[in-house]
Design a protein around this motif. Structure first.
Motif, PDB file in Angstrom:
ATOM      1  N   UNK A 393       0.460  -1.547  -0.376  1.00 48.17           N
ATOM      2  CA  UNK A 393       0.010   0.083  -0.210  1.00 48.17           C
ATOM      3  C   UNK A 393       1.119   1.441   0.017  1.00 48.17           C
ATOM      4  N   UNK A 394       0.940   2.430  -0.996  1.00 48.40           N
ATOM      5  CA  UNK A 394       1.378   2.950  -0.899  1.00 48.40           C
ATOM      6  C   UNK A 394       1.044   4.401   0.359  1.00 48.40           C
ATOM      7  N   UNK A 395       1.701   5.134  -0.052  1.00 47.17           N
ATOM      8  CA  UNK A 395       1.715   6.175   1.325  1.00 47.17           C
ATOM      9  C   UNK A 395       0.660   7.042   0.926  1.00 47.17           C
ATOM     10  N   UNK A 396       0.146   7.313  -0.519  1.00 44.25           N
ATOM     11  CA  UNK A 396      -1.198   8.314  -1.000  1.00 44.25           C
ATOM     12  C   UNK A 396      -2.447   7.265  -0.737  1.00 44.25           C
ATOM     13  N   UNK A 397      -2.224   5.765  -0.400  1.00 37.73           N
ATOM     14  CA  UNK A 397      -3.365   5.315  -0.916  1.00 37.73           C
ATOM     15  C   UNK A 397      -3.578   4.794   0.667  1.00 37.73           C
ATOM     16  N   UNK A 398      -2.658   4.594   1.171  1.00 35.42           N
ATOM     17  CA  UNK A 398      -2.837   4.907   2.967  1.00 35.42           C
ATOM     18  C   UNK A 398      -3.388   6.499   3.317  1.00 35.42           C
ATOM     19  N   UNK A 399      -3.416   6.587   3.122  1.00 40.69           N
ATOM     20  CA  UNK A 399      -4.375   8.460   3.451  1.00 40.69           C
ATOM     21  C   UNK A 399      -5.518   8.378   2.843  1.00 40.69           C
ATOM     22  N   UNK A 400      -5.821   7.836   1.597  1.00 44.83           N
ATOM     23  CA  UNK A 400      -6.994   7.591   1.105  1.00 44.83           C
ATOM     24  C   UNK A 400      -7.848   6.816   1.724  1.00 44.83           C
ATOM     25  N   UNK A 401      -7.351   5.777   2.582  1.00 41.87           N
ATOM     26  CA  UNK A 401      -7.878   4.311   2.996  1.00 41.87           C
ATOM     27  C   UNK A 401      -8.461   4.464   4.747  1.00 41.87           C
ATOM     28  N   UNK A 402      -7.265   5.898   4.905  1.00 38.03           N
ATOM     29  CA  UNK A 402      -7.596   5.629   6.813  1.00 38.03           C
ATOM     30  C   UNK A 402      -8.962   5.967   7.143  1.00 38.03           C
ATOM     31  N   UNK A 403      -8.688   5.359   7.884  1.00 37.12           N
ATOM     32  CA  UNK A 403     -10.335   5.489   8.610  1.00 37.12           C
ATOM     33  C   UNK A 403     -11.143   6.924   9.671  1.00 37.12           C
ATOM     34  N   UNK A 404      -9.385   7.335  10.127  1.00 39.77           N
ATOM     35  CA  UNK A 404      -9.995   7.827  11.500  1.00 39.77           C
ATOM     36  C   UNK A 404      -8.328   9.091  10.853  1.00 39.77           C
ATOM     37  N   UNK A 405      -8.471  10.589  11.533  1.00 42.33           N
ATOM     38  CA  UNK A 405      -7.260  11.321  11.621  1.00 42.33           C
ATOM     39  C   UNK A 405      -6.557  10.647  11.687  1.00 42.33           C
ATOM     40  N   UNK A 406      -6.413   9.871  13.516  1.00 45.74           N
ATOM     41  CA  UNK A 406      -5.168   9.063  14.436  1.00 45.74           C
ATOM     42  C   UNK A 406      -4.604   8.598  13.437  1.00 45.74           C
ATOM     43  N   UNK A 407      -5.233   7.842  12.150  1.00 48.64           N
ATOM     44  CA  UNK A 407      -4.742   7.080  11.355  1.00 48.64           C
ATOM     45  C   UNK A 407      -3.560   7.672  10.830  1.00 48.64           C
ATOM     46  N   UNK A 408      -5.005   8.553   9.303  1.00 46.31           N
ATOM     47  CA  UNK A 408      -3.288   9.725   8.649  1.00 46.31           C
ATOM     48  C   UNK A 408      -2.925  10.267   9.447  1.00 46.31           C
ATOM     49  N   UNK A 409      -2.405  10.395  10.731  1.00 41.88           N
ATOM     50  CA  UNK A 409      -0.957  11.396  11.050  1.00 41.88           C
ATOM     51  C   UNK A 409      -0.292  10.537  11.393  1.00 41.88           C
ATOM     52  N   UNK A 410      -0.339   9.522  11.301  1.00 41.09           N
ATOM     53  CA  UNK A 410       0.689   8.311  11.759  1.00 41.09           C
ATOM     54  C   UNK A 410       1.146   7.694  10.110  1.00 41.09           C
ATOM     55  N   UNK A 411       0.164   8.221   9.010  1.00 41.01           N
ATOM     56  CA  UNK A 411       0.825   7.416   8.545  1.00 41.01           C
ATOM     57  C   UNK A 411       1.647   8.391   7.614  1.00 41.01           C
ATOM     58  N   UNK A 412       1.408   9.924   7.600  1.00 33.50           N
ATOM     59  CA  UNK A 412       2.571  10.651   7.974  1.00 33.50           C
ATOM     60  C   UNK A 412       3.855  11.218   8.310  1.00 33.50           C
ATOM     61  N   UNK A 413       3.431  11.005   9.622  1.00 30.49           N
ATOM     62  CA  UNK A 413       4.777  10.703  10.526  1.00 30.49           C
ATOM     63  C   UNK A 413       5.898  10.013  10.121  1.00 30.49           C
ATOM     64  N   UNK A 414       5.119   8.245  10.013  1.00 35.58           N
ATOM     65  CA  UNK A 414       6.342   7.466   9.841  1.00 35.58           C
ATOM     66  C   UNK A 414       6.714   7.894   7.803  1.00 35.58           C
ATOM     67  N   UNK A 415       5.834   8.193   7.077  1.00 29.70           N
ATOM     68  CA  UNK A 415       6.307   8.208   5.887  1.00 29.70           C
ATOM     69  C   UNK A 415       7.457   9.164   5.820  1.00 29.70           C
ATOM     70  N   UNK A 416       6.677  10.767   6.392  1.00 30.61           N
ATOM     71  CA  UNK A 416       8.565  11.986   6.490  1.00 30.61           C
ATOM     72  C   UNK A 416       9.839  11.402   7.257  1.00 30.61           C
ATOM     73  N   UNK A 417       9.229  11.131   8.555  1.00 28.55           N
ATOM     74  CA  UNK A 417      10.536  10.365   8.783  1.00 28.55           C
ATOM     75  C   UNK A 417      11.519   8.764   8.539  1.00 28.55           C
ATOM     76  N   UNK A 418      10.510   8.724   7.711  1.00 23.00           N
ATOM     77  CA  UNK A 418      11.496   7.956   6.796  1.00 23.00           C
ATOM     78  C   UNK A 418      12.317   8.281   5.998  1.00 23.00           C
TER      79      UNK A 418
END
Length: 530
Positions: A393-418
């Motif tokens: 799952x790409x980061x873009x798709x993970x953001x689109x499919x995230x069910x909660x705001x907290x999930x979106x924060x985690x996705x973007x935080x992990x991507x930027x940290x990487x």
């Protein structure tokens, strides 16, 4: 031909409704329009309508008072109310006064309007407003299936309260028309859950959830449990025999018990939305929509939430078409990424959350904001940085499919940290790396091999040769691929016209863009969007 009147204080809304259908095709003729209830009453006295489609909030005379007056003067007249999500208390009053149906202003669609017209035309032409007697369907179908189908027909508007009442005893429906609530249960992270189940096991999943709901509610309560899908379940629960001020704490305890039981016995997380208390089968559809709105508010509150519709704040004021972050936020984000500091990144994301909360952004606006941050991050870091999102799952798709705001924060935080980690590991990047970074940052501009070579101080021919050696494709092919991938994302969002997408990814000639897109993707931009 049946006579129709449109009443709304917004001119654009009246124009939109008038233009939405070829009304005569569905046996309705528009005989007048009015900007408030008083004008509508005066017009109706001259040309009595069969149907009035009206806004509920208007100056001079609102929709409720208009229904009262016209119902007394033209008993046969039917009413369809148009409202916003935060006007449900007014919708209830309109239905009590005799309105046949309602439409949510922001969700009116061609097909939905046709369904409403068909129901009202049938009522006016075939039974003259009298109660229709319904026969019970074939019992070769199971009783539970017939029962669930009847509830779903009532929720979708395909059946009315009269049909429900007529079939209630024959189908042994336990729900009484006395005070009740609709509780909607939604399995969190169902995309992951369903991977654990093959098709036959999904039946076991549904059976288990229904049994838990049945067992968790006290036997003395009249109730019905309906499977809406493998991930969504409905509990229709009577509240008779209790004082009104006791409804809420008892419902809350029940729902919290459901959350705990499903977690303990099935290792699943569920979120729950609860409607306001209503009375009468004609309000089932309204209560369902309230429960649905409430449970989808888990995006803001997080998985495992128990949410009452009456607690939800007013309708958000900023939607996905508006960007709440300004240039100063983009510069702050860039400084954080350049520093490589994780604490600074988390502090920045906390600031973003506060901005979005202050602006009262809806879910779409929140999602668009994090997609914007992803674009900024990808524009700054070279393409080789890998995110830590789930495999495949790409980061873009993970953001689109995230069910909660907290999930979106985690996705973007992990991507930027990487990205920051990868950037620190590659401080001495090659000319190819630097060229890729510039392509990902400036793909929408008039970028070329020569302009990139000039910016990184290298000979264009040399850059062309090593770029092909290290990436396996030439500079132009790589640039085209980046642009087309970006175009696919924009097309999938559905927010921009095709020519706007072309311009946004660096193609100022729409015809040329379409030709390149079809060559790379195998279909036209229009077909890809569909």
């Amino acid at each position: 031909m049946l006579k129709l009147m449109i009443v709304d204080d917004e001119l654009l809304m009246r124009i939109g409704l008038r233009s939405m259908l070829e009304w005569e095709t569905y046996c309705f003729q528009i005989v007048g329009e009015a900007s408030n209830g008083r004008e509508a009453v005066e017009l109706a006295m001259r040309v009595p309508p069969d149907l009035v489609i009206s806004d509920i909030k208007m100056p001079v005379m609102d929709g409720l008072e208009m229904i009262r007056e016209l119902s007394a003067r033209i008993p046969r007249c039917q009413f369809v109310i148009i409202s916003n999500f935060d006007d449900f208390h007014l919708v209830k009053e309109a239905l009590r006064l005799g309105a046949s149906d309602y439409l949510i202003k922001s969700e009116i669609r061609h097909e939905m309007l046709i369904e409403v017209l068909e129901r009202i035309r049938h009522k006016l032409e075939n039974d003259g407003g009298r109660q229709v007697l319904y026969s019970l369907p074939d019992y070769t179908q199971s009783l539970s299936y017939l029962k669930e189908s009847l509830f779903k027909e009532l929720i979708s508007g395909l059946a009315g309260a009269d049909k429900f009442e007529a079939m209630r005893e024959q189908l042994y429906i336990r729900l009484l028309p006395e005070p009740f609530v609709v509780v909607k249960i939604m399995i969190d992270q169902f995309d992951r859950v369903k991977k654990k189940y093959v098709e036959k096991d999904e039946k076991l999943l549904r059976f288990s959830i229904v049994n838990i709901v049945e067992e968790a509610t006290l036997p003395k309560r009249d109730k019905e449990v309906v499977v809406e899908s493998s991930s969504e379940y409905l509990l229709f629960l009577n509240l008779t025999g209790e004082e009104p001020d006791q409804y809420r704490p008892q419902i809350l305890r029940l729902c919290q018990r459901l959350v705990r039981t499903v977690r303990d016995f099935m290792n699943l997380s569920i979120s729950i939305g609860i409607s306001s208390v209503v009375t009468g089968y004609s309000y089932i559809r309204l209560a369902y929509h309230e429960a649905d709105i409430a449970v989808r508010h888990r995006f803001f509150e997080g998985a495992g939430s128990v949410l009452f519709f009456e607690d939800l704040s007013r309708e958000p004021v900023r939607d996905g078409r508006q960007m709440p972050l300004g240039r100063e936020h983009a510069e702050q984000f860039q400084n954080v990424m350049e520093s490589g500091n994780r604490a600074g990144l988390m502090a920045f994301l906390s600031t973003v959350r506060q901005v979005l909360l202050k602006e009262r952004c809806d879910e779409d606006a929140v999602r668009q904001t994090y997609l914007y941050l992803l674009e900024l991050a990808n524009a700054m870091f070279y393409a080789g940085a890998r995110s830590r999102t789930p495999p495949g799952i790409g980061t873009y798709e993970a953001l689109l499919h995230a069910e909660t705001w907290a999930d979106m924060e985690q996705v973007i935080a992990e991507h930027v940290q990487a990205c920051m980690d990868a950037d620190q590991d590659h401080t001495h990047r090659s000319y190819t790396d630097m060229a890729i970074e510039l392509i990902n940052r400036y793909y929408a501009e008039d970028i070329s091999l020569q302009s990139v070579a000039s910016q990184i101080n290298v000979n264009a021919s040399y850059l062309s040769r090593i770029f092909k050696q290290e990436t396996g494709e030439n500079f132009t092919a790589y640039l085209t691929r980046v642009r087309i991938e970006k175009a696919k994302h924009y097309l999938a969002s559905g927010r921009l016209r095709v020519y706007e997408v072309a311009h946004k990814v660096g193609y100022h000639n729409y015809t040329y863009f379409s030709k390149i897109f079809k060559k790379v993707v195998g279909m036209s931009p229009e077909d890809f969007r569909r």
